[in-house]
Scaffold this motif. Sequence first.
Motif, mmCIF file in Angstrom:
data_model
loop_
_atom_site.group_PDB
_atom_site.id
_atom_site.type_symbol
_atom_site.label_atom_id
_atom_site.label_comp_id
_atom_site.label_asym_id
_atom_site.label_seq_id
_atom_site.Cartn_x
_atom_site.Cartn_y
_atom_site.Cartn_z
ATOM 1 N N ALA B 26 -4.872 -18.756 -15.465
ATOM 2 C CA ALA B 26 -4.233 -18.664 -16.927
ATOM 3 C C ALA B 26 -4.360 -17.297 -17.363
ATOM 4 N N GLY B 27 -4.916 -16.482 -16.601
ATOM 5 C CA GLY B 27 -4.807 -14.911 -17.047
ATOM 6 C C GLY B 27 -3.567 -14.202 -16.716
ATOM 7 N N THR B 28 -3.496 -12.568 -16.620
ATOM 8 C CA THR B 28 -2.483 -11.900 -16.284
ATOM 9 C C THR B 28 -2.596 -11.513 -15.072
ATOM 10 N N ILE B 29 -1.395 -11.369 -14.421
ATOM 11 C CA ILE B 29 -1.390 -10.899 -12.887
ATOM 12 C C ILE B 29 -0.524 -9.411 -13.298
ATOM 13 N N LEU B 30 -1.135 -8.062 -12.961
ATOM 14 C CA LEU B 30 -0.327 -7.172 -12.901
ATOM 15 C C LEU B 30 -0.041 -6.440 -11.330
ATOM 16 N N GLY B 31 0.840 -5.824 -11.129
ATOM 17 C CA GLY B 31 1.271 -5.762 -9.784
ATOM 18 C C GLY B 31 1.643 -3.992 -9.705
ATOM 19 N N TRP B 32 1.174 -3.428 -8.510
ATOM 20 C CA TRP B 32 1.951 -2.266 -8.080
ATOM 21 C C TRP B 32 2.379 -2.197 -6.923
ATOM 22 N N ASP B 33 3.636 -1.565 -6.459
ATOM 23 C CA ASP B 33 3.844 -1.354 -5.059
ATOM 24 C C ASP B 33 4.645 -0.026 -4.773
ATOM 25 N N ALA B 34 4.358 0.878 -4.077
ATOM 26 C CA ALA B 34 5.011 2.131 -3.836
ATOM 27 C C ALA B 34 6.544 1.869 -3.631
ATOM 28 N N ASN B 35 6.825 0.735 -3.090
ATOM 29 C CA ASN B 35 8.224 0.374 -3.099
ATOM 30 C C ASN B 35 8.789 -0.346 -4.132
ATOM 31 N N ALA B 36 9.586 0.272 -4.931
ATOM 32 C CA ALA B 36 10.036 -0.478 -6.319
ATOM 33 C C ALA B 36 10.846 -1.567 -6.123
ATOM 34 N N THR B 37 11.582 -1.905 -5.185
ATOM 35 C CA THR B 37 12.209 -2.912 -4.709
ATOM 36 C C THR B 37 11.148 -4.330 -4.627
ATOM 37 N N LEU B 39 8.267 -4.351 -5.489
ATOM 38 C CA LEU B 39 7.564 -4.584 -6.843
ATOM 39 C C LEU B 39 8.518 -5.600 -7.839
ATOM 40 N N ALA B 40 9.529 -5.028 -7.704
ATOM 41 C CA ALA B 40 10.853 -5.894 -8.822
ATOM 42 C C ALA B 40 10.769 -7.328 -8.245
ATOM 43 N N THR B 41 10.730 -7.474 -6.828
ATOM 44 C CA THR B 41 10.871 -8.617 -6.148
ATOM 45 C C THR B 41 9.939 -9.622 -6.645
ATOM 46 N N ALA B 42 8.662 -9.123 -6.718
ATOM 47 C CA ALA B 42 7.688 -9.985 -6.822
ATOM 48 C C ALA B 42 7.533 -10.383 -8.354
ATOM 49 N N GLN B 43 8.063 -9.473 -9.173
ATOM 50 C CA GLN B 43 8.283 -9.953 -10.621
ATOM 51 C C GLN B 43 9.014 -11.035 -10.791
ATOM 52 N N GLN B 44 10.278 -10.710 -10.087
ATOM 53 C CA GLN B 44 11.388 -11.836 -10.404
ATOM 54 C C GLN B 44 10.764 -13.192 -9.824
ATOM 55 N N LEU B 45 10.100 -13.111 -8.720
ATOM 56 C CA LEU B 45 9.474 -14.572 -8.284
ATOM 57 C C LEU B 45 8.424 -15.095 -9.067
ATOM 58 N N GLY B 46 7.944 -14.290 -10.165
ATOM 59 C CA GLY B 46 6.876 -14.643 -11.002
ATOM 60 C C GLY B 46 5.546 -14.616 -10.265
ATOM 61 N N ALA B 47 5.380 -13.742 -9.305
ATOM 62 C CA ALA B 47 4.177 -13.631 -8.458
ATOM 63 C C ALA B 47 3.422 -12.823 -9.238
ATOM 64 N N ILE B 48 3.864 -11.942 -10.162
ATOM 65 C CA ILE B 48 3.146 -10.768 -10.936
ATOM 66 C C ILE B 48 3.881 -10.797 -12.447
ATOM 67 N N GLU B 50 3.425 -8.622 -14.667
ATOM 68 C CA GLU B 50 3.714 -7.158 -15.367
ATOM 69 C C GLU B 50 3.643 -6.278 -14.109
ATOM 70 N N ALA B 51 4.943 -5.334 -14.027
ATOM 71 C CA ALA B 51 4.847 -4.560 -12.940
ATOM 72 C C ALA B 51 4.323 -2.929 -13.568
ATOM 73 N N LEU B 52 3.239 -2.620 -12.876
ATOM 74 C CA LEU B 52 2.705 -1.368 -13.355
ATOM 75 C C LEU B 52 3.559 -0.228 -13.193
ATOM 76 N N PRO B 53 3.432 0.819 -14.005
ATOM 77 C CA PRO B 53 4.469 2.073 -13.674
ATOM 78 C C PRO B 53 3.882 3.071 -12.650
ATOM 79 N N SER B 54 2.821 2.887 -12.474
ATOM 80 C CA SER B 54 2.244 4.209 -11.727
ATOM 81 C C SER B 54 0.774 3.773 -11.136
ATOM 82 N N ARG B 55 0.488 4.740 -10.100
ATOM 83 C CA ARG B 55 -0.676 4.559 -9.446
ATOM 84 C C ARG B 55 -1.966 4.747 -10.668
ATOM 85 N N GLU B 56 -1.671 5.606 -11.435
ATOM 86 C CA GLU B 56 -2.519 5.837 -12.669
ATOM 87 C C GLU B 56 -2.997 4.803 -13.402
#
Lengths: 297, 297
Positions: B26-37, B39-48, B50-56
């Motif tokens: 029930a918590g929040t899943i954050l995601g990061w991928d060096a490949n923006a596509t 990352l966006a696909t994972a978010q569209q599928l609901g796997a994450i 929130e997409a994090l904007p950077s490694r930092e």
Amino acid sequence: MKRITIVGTGLIGASIGLALKASGFAGTILGWDANATELATAQQLGAIDEALPSREAVLAAQADVTVLATPVMAILDWMERLAPVPGEGRLVTDVGSTKREIAHLAEKLFNAPGRATFLPGHPMAGKESGGASLADATLFHNATWIFTPISTAAATSAQNNAVQAWYGTVSSFGAQVRELTPERHDEICAWVSHLPQMVSTALAALLADEFPAAAPEPGSPHAAEIEGVGGRALREMTRLGASPYSMWRDVALTNTEPIAQALAALEQRLAHLRENLRTPDLREEIKTANHFRDRSR
Amino acid sequence: MKRITIVGTGLIGASIGLALKASGFAGTILGWDANATELATAQQLGAIDEALPSREAVLAAQADVTVLATPVMAILDWMERLAPVPGEGRLVTDVGSTKREIAHLAEKLFNAPGRATFLPGHPMAGKESGGASLADATLFHNATWIFTPISTAAATSAQNNAVQAWYGTVSSFGAQVRELTPERHDEICAWVSHLPQMVSTALAALLADEFPAAAPEPGSPHAAEIEGVGGRALREMTRLGASPYSMWRDVALTNTEPIAQALAALEQRLAHLRENLRTPDLREEIKTANHFRDRSR
């Protein structure tokens, strides 16, 4: 064609019977198999109309077409038995995995005046397991059916007609007819069929020895350790290792040199990979492998 | 666990996100991928969520659990980045294909007072192709999920609890937890995963070279000759040859010696088969391979 005899009513033989029926063949299909169970199963499935009682009955049947669907060494034996049966215009064909020895014997024994025509063939179709019980009228649909016809300048029109008629029959099964020389057939099959088979066998045998069912001493490698670890990749790469000895012994005996050359080439390739696990050559090998898969789609 | 970060939202990372959701997280899943596509696909599928904007941003997120789902060398890089982030009771885990180098680095960098806990893991699951678009909440159902936990006498109860909580999470995905030493994990995987991979690569690369797309001279071997000949057996034996270099380079770099030993053993086995194509030893090899398949059912 009114009467067809299928010798060897396993997966391929019984599937030919079912495909004949499905394509509208209105004559009689006779069958023989050294294994009484396979023969009975083929009859129960309707792949053959009549089970012949003996090898002698196969010779006496004098079918218009006799299909030899056994392993290669048994095909060679049947060719010796069938050759003296008179029958210009009759056809004998086979589905054996190698073609050089069969074509060589056919040139000596068949396609002469008063004798039957022999047409060496090899349908590129199969299933994970063999046996009449898995027979399937659609097994040859979209499959390549290779023939390595005997070229005899003296071929009569009856002999030529018999070959063309059988090409028409396998086309009616949905198969694609392709002609090759027996030598090239055996070389190509050594690379794309016999080599994968031998590799899968070697890999499965190696892993069986490396992870024996019972650990020889406490803590040493054993079968339970790899359960659930290999997954689909391991299952696929060792699946062909389940193939029966009877079939592959005959392939190895009748295509020894091309298989040995393909195996030696793969041994070198594996050694090259092994020596380059940490060099840019690994990238080259993987890119080349990727390319092979891309074009095989 | 309220906040989980998935680093690397390809097939495995995104499937972990979907499995978390499916199991009621029930918590929040954050995601990061060096490949923006990806990352966006994972978010569209609901796997994450929130997409994090950077490694930092991954470091700043200070998640309760951080899952490293990249190839092995990138996991090692992320471990160096994450280690200084304070967080006793926080968990960092990975899904890398080899475990020795990861576990060795984890012992140096994590599991100390004030530091996060590192739990090396490896789910034995995958698909023919990678990528977030193939992510599947049921990917780990009935899969073995191997862990090679760091044994630290000084582990605090918060650190132990974090490990047990993650075992519970992957069990809720339907996976079976198994513990191994990192050394044994890498040896076993060399035999049942990396060796089949290298063999498939070598076979595909060899056939690509033996049957080039265009015949270098008239009549010489070329790709069209083998079309429709190899069939399912060839497709299966070369399928792993489609795997990407990025993943296998890291496996080869971090498990070189065990892979080299397995390759050398297979080279010997193939040479043995090659020298015994006409002897009774062929029967022994095939029987042993048959046995391996029988027990793998």
